[in-house]
Design a protein around this motif. Structure first.
Motif, PDB file in Angstrom:
ATOM      1  N   UNK A   1      -9.337  29.920 -17.428  1.00 16.69           N
ATOM      2  CA  UNK A   1      -8.695  30.157 -18.802  1.00 16.69           C
ATOM      3  C   UNK A   1      -8.431  31.768 -18.840  1.00 16.69           C
ATOM      4  N   UNK A   2      -7.144  32.003 -18.878  1.00 15.23           N
ATOM      5  CA  UNK A   2      -6.680  33.450 -19.139  1.00 15.23           C
ATOM      6  C   UNK A   2      -6.682  33.488 -20.718  1.00 15.23           C
ATOM      7  N   UNK A   3      -7.706  34.335 -21.049  1.00 15.75           N
ATOM      8  CA  UNK A   3      -7.646  34.690 -22.643  1.00 15.75           C
ATOM      9  C   UNK A   3      -6.759  35.899 -23.049  1.00 15.75           C
ATOM     10  N   UNK A   4      -5.658  35.821 -22.963  1.00 18.21           N
ATOM     11  CA  UNK A   4      -4.881  37.053 -23.162  1.00 18.21           C
ATOM     12  C   UNK A   4      -5.315  38.439 -22.515  1.00 18.21           C
ATOM     13  N   UNK A   5      -5.277  38.235 -21.221  1.00 14.51           N
ATOM     14  CA  UNK A   5      -5.836  39.568 -20.528  1.00 14.51           C
ATOM     15  C   UNK A   5      -4.903  40.577 -20.720  1.00 14.51           C
ATOM     16  N   UNK A   6      -3.711  40.587 -20.973  1.00 11.65           N
ATOM     17  CA  UNK A   6      -2.871  41.952 -21.160  1.00 11.65           C
ATOM     18  C   UNK A   6      -3.351  42.491 -22.683  1.00 11.65           C
ATOM     19  N   UNK A   7      -4.134  41.814 -23.531  1.00  9.28           N
ATOM     20  CA  UNK A   7      -4.478  42.535 -24.758  1.00  9.28           C
ATOM     21  C   UNK A   7      -6.088  42.723 -24.973  1.00  9.28           C
ATOM     22  N   UNK A   8      -6.739  43.628 -24.240  1.00  3.57           N
ATOM     23  CA  UNK A   8      -8.138  43.914 -24.594  1.00  3.57           C
ATOM     24  C   UNK A   8      -8.594  43.825 -25.708  1.00  3.57           C
ATOM     25  N   UNK A   9      -9.753  43.413 -25.833  1.00  2.00           N
ATOM     26  CA  UNK A   9     -10.208  43.595 -27.464  1.00  2.00           C
ATOM     27  C   UNK A   9     -10.595  45.003 -27.683  1.00  2.00           C
ATOM     28  N   UNK A  10     -10.728  45.527 -28.857  1.00  2.00           N
ATOM     29  CA  UNK A  10     -11.119  46.782 -29.207  1.00  2.00           C
ATOM     30  C   UNK A  10     -12.605  47.278 -28.858  1.00  2.00           C
ATOM     31  N   UNK A  11     -12.692  48.512 -28.516  1.00  2.00           N
ATOM     32  CA  UNK A  11     -13.874  49.275 -28.025  1.00  2.00           C
ATOM     33  C   UNK A  11     -14.750  48.926 -29.386  1.00  2.00           C
ATOM     34  N   UNK A  12     -15.821  48.144 -28.988  1.00  2.00           N
ATOM     35  CA  UNK A  12     -16.980  47.674 -30.168  1.00  2.00           C
ATOM     36  C   UNK A  12     -17.763  48.761 -30.484  1.00  2.00           C
ATOM     37  N   UNK A  13     -17.731  49.909 -29.962  1.00  2.00           N
ATOM     38  CA  UNK A  13     -18.349  51.114 -30.361  1.00  2.00           C
ATOM     39  C   UNK A  13     -17.704  51.796 -31.814  1.00  2.00           C
ATOM     40  N   UNK A  14     -16.474  51.259 -31.931  1.00  2.00           N
ATOM     41  CA  UNK A  14     -15.393  51.845 -32.840  1.00  2.00           C
ATOM     42  C   UNK A  14     -14.935  50.706 -33.949  1.00  2.00           C
ATOM     43  N   UNK A  15     -15.056  49.707 -33.767  1.00  2.00           N
ATOM     44  CA  UNK A  15     -14.555  48.507 -34.426  1.00  2.00           C
ATOM     45  C   UNK A  15     -15.067  47.047 -33.991  1.00  2.00           C
ATOM     46  N   UNK A  16     -14.423  46.206 -34.628  1.00  2.00           N
ATOM     47  CA  UNK A  16     -15.006  45.065 -34.640  1.00  2.00           C
ATOM     48  C   UNK A  16     -14.192  44.416 -33.080  1.00  2.00           C
ATOM     49  N   UNK A  17     -14.634  43.396 -32.377  1.00  2.00           N
ATOM     50  CA  UNK A  17     -13.766  42.804 -31.284  1.00  2.00           C
ATOM     51  C   UNK A  17     -12.693  41.880 -31.668  1.00  2.00           C
ATOM     52  N   UNK A  18     -13.045  41.284 -32.840  1.00  2.00           N
ATOM     53  CA  UNK A  18     -12.242  40.426 -33.200  1.00  2.00           C
ATOM     54  C   UNK A  18     -12.226  40.153 -34.848  1.00  2.00           C
ATOM     55  N   UNK A  19     -11.370  39.672 -35.536  1.00  2.00           N
ATOM     56  CA  UNK A  19     -11.511  39.464 -36.955  1.00  2.00           C
ATOM     57  C   UNK A  19     -11.887  37.834 -37.036  1.00  2.00           C
ATOM     58  N   UNK A  20     -12.317  37.469 -38.189  1.00  2.00           N
ATOM     59  CA  UNK A  20     -12.616  36.199 -38.239  1.00  2.00           C
ATOM     60  C   UNK A  20     -11.844  34.932 -37.893  1.00  2.00           C
ATOM     61  N   UNK A  21     -10.802  35.333 -38.245  1.00  2.00           N
ATOM     62  CA  UNK A  21      -9.627  34.093 -37.866  1.00  2.00           C
ATOM     63  C   UNK A  21      -9.434  34.268 -36.229  1.00  2.00           C
ATOM     64  N   UNK A  22      -9.343  35.251 -35.918  1.00  2.00           N
ATOM     65  CA  UNK A  22      -8.946  35.372 -34.359  1.00  2.00           C
ATOM     66  C   UNK A  22     -10.355  34.780 -33.615  1.00  2.00           C
ATOM     67  N   UNK A  23     -11.571  34.948 -34.019  1.00  2.00           N
ATOM     68  CA  UNK A  23     -12.717  34.418 -33.469  1.00  2.00           C
ATOM     69  C   UNK A  23     -12.792  33.011 -33.362  1.00  2.00           C
ATOM     70  N   UNK A  24     -12.527  32.462 -34.679  1.00  2.00           N
ATOM     71  CA  UNK A  24     -12.852  31.057 -34.885  1.00  2.00           C
ATOM     72  C   UNK A  24     -11.714  30.268 -34.033  1.00  2.00           C
TER      73      UNK A  24
END
Length: 364
Positions: free
Chosen positions: A145-168
């Protein structure tokens, strides 16, 4: 091998009891995406104790000394309980590998660049990765499963990886791993930087120090390892006021493959499909569900204990005993796929051996 790709944003999640393949969805009553996930966890079915007891009774009658097959007997009974069938099967094992990219990789936490994740996807597609060979050996299907490889999640030292809607929504996407039907689901991952993510999840869930949870991953040593430890410490410190809820830990410190793996575990439980977990990253995803409900992983087996520093400690916390211990640390579902051979052997002995009466052998 099937390759699945696309930006994982379905709007609803799997209805409990939905048939695999169609994956019907239902709207959240509260409108809060995580409430759907909590409901799915709260309504997970338990094992069939009748099937387990029947399987154990059969084990006592097979042509062998009582308990002589050791752990194989327990594995067969486990599958019987969670498939709801005293004569379990492993005819359609499936290995699902979820691949994602992480902004944390830009901090130099791995000796490999983030581009390796996409390059490995091409290797999976070509059938040339280790997991391809292991799946072929044991006649297992493989879905990547390719989970949007062109769009890295943000650096978790500076923000959340995902918002609630995207995570769910990504958890719902992970539920697609059971589409098409399988009788054993093995879970793997691919993503440069995701052992850093796994260490941060464990540090966020269980405390301790970053050093306790951080290991070499793909071979981090020296300054790279120091950067990795610092990244985990900084990430947990940044999110420290929001880590009492396991799903918040997941969305803030996790990644798309972590969320998808958690979703796959939930869906498999609802579909009566036993699960085999791979290494540290997959087990960290599972730990989020265990933190929500200590019984959430009862249908899971640990395929192996990896050489990654914290994996054994994490398995101990979750009460999971690994099937294999081969010093592997590759990821990509390789350890879980290799465990299919042992699980298949356990089921073959359970189903195919004669009883004392059938063989005309005197019991001791």
């Amino acid at each position: 091998m099937a390759l699945c790709s696309g930006f994982p944003f379905p709007r609803r999640v799997l209805r409990p009891g939905a048939a695999s393949g169609s994956l019907p969805m239902y709207p959240s009553e509260s409108g809060l995406p995580f409430d759907d996930i909590r409901q799915l966890v709260a309504t997970m079915p338990g094992p069939s104790e009748g099937a387990r007891e029947a399987a154990l009774a059969r084990q006592e009658q097979l042509v062998k000394p009582l308990g002589a097959l050791g752990r194989l007997e327990a594995i067969a009974a486990h599958l019987a309980a969670w498939q709801g069938n005293s004569m379990p099967t492993v005819n359609r094992p499936m290995v699902a590998v979820f691949a994602a990219t992480h902004g944390i990789a830009d901090r130099g936490v791995s000796p490999y660049p983030g581009a390796v994740t996409k390059q490995m996807m091409a290797t999976f597609t070509a059938g040339k990765a280790a997991v391809n060979q292991i799946c072929a050996t044991f006649d297992a299907g493989l879905r990547v499963f390719d989970l949007a490889l062109d769009y890295p999640t943000p650096d978790i030292t500076q923000g959340a990886a995902l918002d609630e809607k995207a995570c769910a929504a990504t958890m719902a996407f992970g539920m697609e791993a059971i589409a098409g039907g399988s009788d054993l689901l093995c879970l793997g991952e691919m993503g440069i930087g995701n052992t850093t993510i796994a260490a941060a999840l464990c540090h966020g869930l269980y405390g301790g120090t970053a050093e306790e949870w951080v290991g070499a991953g793909t071979g981090s040593t020296g300054e790279v390892l120091e950067r990795k430890i610092a990244a985990v410490r900084d990430a947990v410190a940044f999110h420290k006021d929001h880590l009492s809820d396991p799903l918040e830990v997941l969305r803030r410190l996790g990644g798309r493959e972590i969320a998808a793996i958690a979703g796959a575990i939930i869906a498999a439980r609802h579909e009566k499909v036993p699960v085999v977990l791979d290494g540290f990253v997959v087990t960290a995803a599972a730990a989020v569900l265990h933190a929500l409900d200590p019984s959430a992983l009862d249908h899971c087996l640990a395929g192996h204990v990896s050489a990654e520093k914290a994996h054994r400690a994490l398995l101990d916390r979750l009460g999971l005993r690994p099937i294999l211990d081969l010093d592997m640390r590759l990821g990509e579902g390789s350890g879980a796929a290799l465990a299919i051979g042992v699980v298949k052997a356990a089921v073959a002995c359970h189903r195919g051996m004669a009883t004392f009466a059938e063989a005309g052998v005197s019991e001791g």
